[in-house]
Design an enzyme around this catalytic site. Structure first.
Site, PDB file in Angstrom:
ATOM      1  N   HIS A 110       4.636  -7.890  -1.248  1.00  0.00           N
ATOM      2  CA  HIS A 110       4.387  -6.639  -1.973  1.00  0.00           C
ATOM      3  C   HIS A 110       5.678  -5.892  -2.290  1.00  0.00           C
ATOM      4  O   HIS A 110       5.677  -4.940  -3.087  1.00  0.00           O
ATOM      5  CB  HIS A 110       3.474  -5.743  -1.140  1.00  0.00           C
ATOM      6  CG  HIS A 110       2.549  -4.894  -1.965  1.00  0.00           C
ATOM      7  ND1 HIS A 110       2.713  -4.706  -3.318  1.00  0.00           N
ATOM      8  CD2 HIS A 110       1.455  -4.165  -1.623  1.00  0.00           C
ATOM      9  CE1 HIS A 110       1.761  -3.901  -3.777  1.00  0.00           C
ATOM     10  NE2 HIS A 110       0.986  -3.559  -2.770  1.00  0.00           N
ATOM     11  N   ASP A 154       3.620  -6.339  -7.433  1.00  0.00           N
ATOM     12  CA  ASP A 154       2.641  -5.253  -7.345  1.00  0.00           C
ATOM     13  C   ASP A 154       1.227  -5.819  -7.382  1.00  0.00           C
ATOM     14  O   ASP A 154       1.007  -6.970  -7.768  1.00  0.00           O
ATOM     15  CB  ASP A 154       2.828  -4.271  -8.505  1.00  0.00           C
ATOM     16  CG  ASP A 154       4.155  -3.523  -8.418  1.00  0.00           C
ATOM     17  OD1 ASP A 154       4.634  -3.316  -7.283  1.00  0.00           O
ATOM     18  OD2 ASP A 154       4.713  -3.183  -9.478  1.00  0.00           O
TER      19      ASP A 154
END
Length: 500
Positions: free
Chosen positions: A471, A475
């Site tokens: 992450h 995204d």
């Protein structure tokens, strides 16, 4: 001279491994006498002598991979052989074809070979020879285990093992000394060699050499030849015999119940403590480092496999006939992931310090389970390959993984990984990243499920997909988009052909 070549191995089988030579250069052979045994993925093939004469040269040694019609050896008529036929009562060391050695023989160090890029040490896994035992040039002396692969150490010359400098379980450095050998066959202490041979004959009940691949598999699983029923020539244990033994359920034993001991002591007596292999230690360390370093998150979707299955069934025979390899699901998933990576390039990137390195190519890692642990061979430039090229590369890498013959170079440089837990029956899981990669796709079991389509409930072959991603660089929108593109490509495979 008459050539001995690899016979036809069977439909779609193109190569084999030389398991055992029953004759040595200089030995006389009768017509149709067995010269050697070859191992393929499925069967063992015996190679008979095409004529009576003398085996003058062995071209492919034990452990070598050979293709159909490859040259194995050469046989000469009677007196043409350069090497004289050894006497029947000659000791084993005299049978080994060895270069002429100085009087009294020379001592020679057996060294740790180059282990691969950035690999500096290994663990001595198994010694195949003991002090006092004779061997031929290039015969396997021991096996080393690194973080990723097993490395075989061949004899640099024919001779006799004099001294082991590193025992099994010891850690050795690249370029270090493993043992000392003598090139003088007469240096073999007779008392040391004879009991070893006697012990082998007593414990196994047969005086035959088991297949090298079988020896390796037995050593990895703490088995001896006596534990396995051999089906090869003269009761020789083959690789498939070991696999059958490992797959068989353990026999139930009925014993009189001993007096009840305290729970802790009773359980302790039924425990077994085994040191983790270097491969297993590395897997544990890398997976934990991945969890500790990356901001790992997993997103899920599901795909209807109807169209892929129909397309595969329609063309699988033509595909096999033209390309010589079966059309599997993995090439579809590889192509679908490449298609999605082009649209979401951050999933194919990695973090290097404060930089993001975007890869304008796809080196696809294909996770594979082996008897010794999980490995991830890499198919370089998979984005430039056809379906057939991908299937051939996956097949070749899979075979090397099962045989423990992957090199370090073949497991480095991956940019994205696919892991198929469905082959083991997994319905859903969250794969762990293979650092420094930023994404890994988990495939799962195809299962018929009721689905609502156009206002009706229909049964469809469905598969859950899981994308674990870092992450820090990917995204949620990018991760979801990636999975949707994979799903769209698989549910309408024509998209892959038109790059849509």
């Amino acid at each position: 001279m008459t050539e001995v070549r690899v016979p036809t191995l069977g439909e779609s089988v193109t190569e084999a491994t030389v398991a055992t030579w029953f004759k040595k250069p200089g030995d006389t052979v009768a017509q149709d006498e067995m010269l050697c045994e070859l191992e393929t993925d499925k069967v063992t093939v015996e190679v008979p002598s095409p004529m009576a004469g003398t085996l003058s040269e062995i071209v492919a040694g034990e452990g070598d991979t050979v293709g159909v019609d490859a040259l194995l050896a050469q046989i000469s008529e009677g007196g043409e052989a350069a090497a004289p036929t050894p006497k029947a009562d000659a000791p084993k060391a005299e049978l080994a074809p060895a270069p002429a050695a100085p009087s009294g023989g020379d001592e020679m160090d057996i060294m740790v070979p180059t282990l691969g890029e950035s690999v500096t040490e290994a663990t001595v896994s198994t010694w195949f020879k003991k002090p006092g035992e004779a061997f031929e040039a290039d015969e396997m002396l021991c096996e080393l285990e690194t973080d990723k692969v097993s490395v075989e150490v061949p004899a640099p010359a024919a001779g006799v093992m004099t001294k082991l400098l590193a025992d099994e379980g010891a850690t050795v450095e690249a370029g270090g000394k493993l043992a000392v050998m003598s090139t003088d066959a007469s240096a073999a202490p007779a008392p040391a060699a004879a009991p070893a041979a006697a012990a082998t004959a007593t414990s196994t009940g047969k005086d035959v050499e088991d297949a090298p691949s079988a020896k390796k598999l037995m050593a990895e699983n703490n088995l001896s030849s006596g534990d396995v029923q051999g089906t090869g020539k003269d009761g020789r244990v083959m690789k498939e015999d070991v696999l059958k033994t490992l797959a068989a359920p353990a026999p139930a034993t009925v014993q009189a119940a001993p007096p009840r001991a305290p729970v802790a002591a009773d359980q302790a007596s039924r425990e077994e403590r085994v040191k983790m292999t270097r491969l297993r230690q590395t897997i544990a360390r890398r997976l934990k480092d991945s969890q500790n370093t990356a901001a790992m998150l997993t997103t899920y979707n599901e795909v209807d496999m109807t169209e892929v299955m129909a397309l595969r069934n329609e063309y699988k025979d033509l595909f096999l006939k033209k390309h010589g390899v079966k059309l599997g699901f993995m090439s579809f998933f590889t192509k679908a992931c490449i298609h999605a990576l082009n649209e979401v390039p951050e999933v194919n990137a990695e973090i290097d310090g404060t930089d993001v390195v975007y890869k304008n190519y796809v080196n696809m890692g294909i996770a594979a389970g082996t008897p010794t642990g999980l490995v991830v061979p890499v198919i370089n430039d998979a984005d430039q390959m056809s379906f057939a090229g991908i299937e051939k590369a996956i097949g070749a890498m899979g075979a090397k993984a099962r045989d423990g013959k992957l090199s370090m170079a073949e497991m480095q440089g991956g940019t994205f990984t696919i892991s198929n837990g469905g082959v083991y029956g997994s319905l859903m899981s969250s794969p762990i990243l293979n650092p420094p990669q930023s994404g890994i796709l988990g495939m799962h079991k195809i299962q018929d499920r009721p689905m609502a389509m156009n206002g009706e409930v229909v049964i469809r072959p469905m598969m859950y997909l899981a994308l674990s991603y870092d992450h820090r660089i990917v995204d949620g929108k990018g991760a979801v988009t990636f999975l949707v593109r994979v799903k769209e490509a698989l549910e309408d495979p024509r998209r892959l052909l038109m790059d849509l």
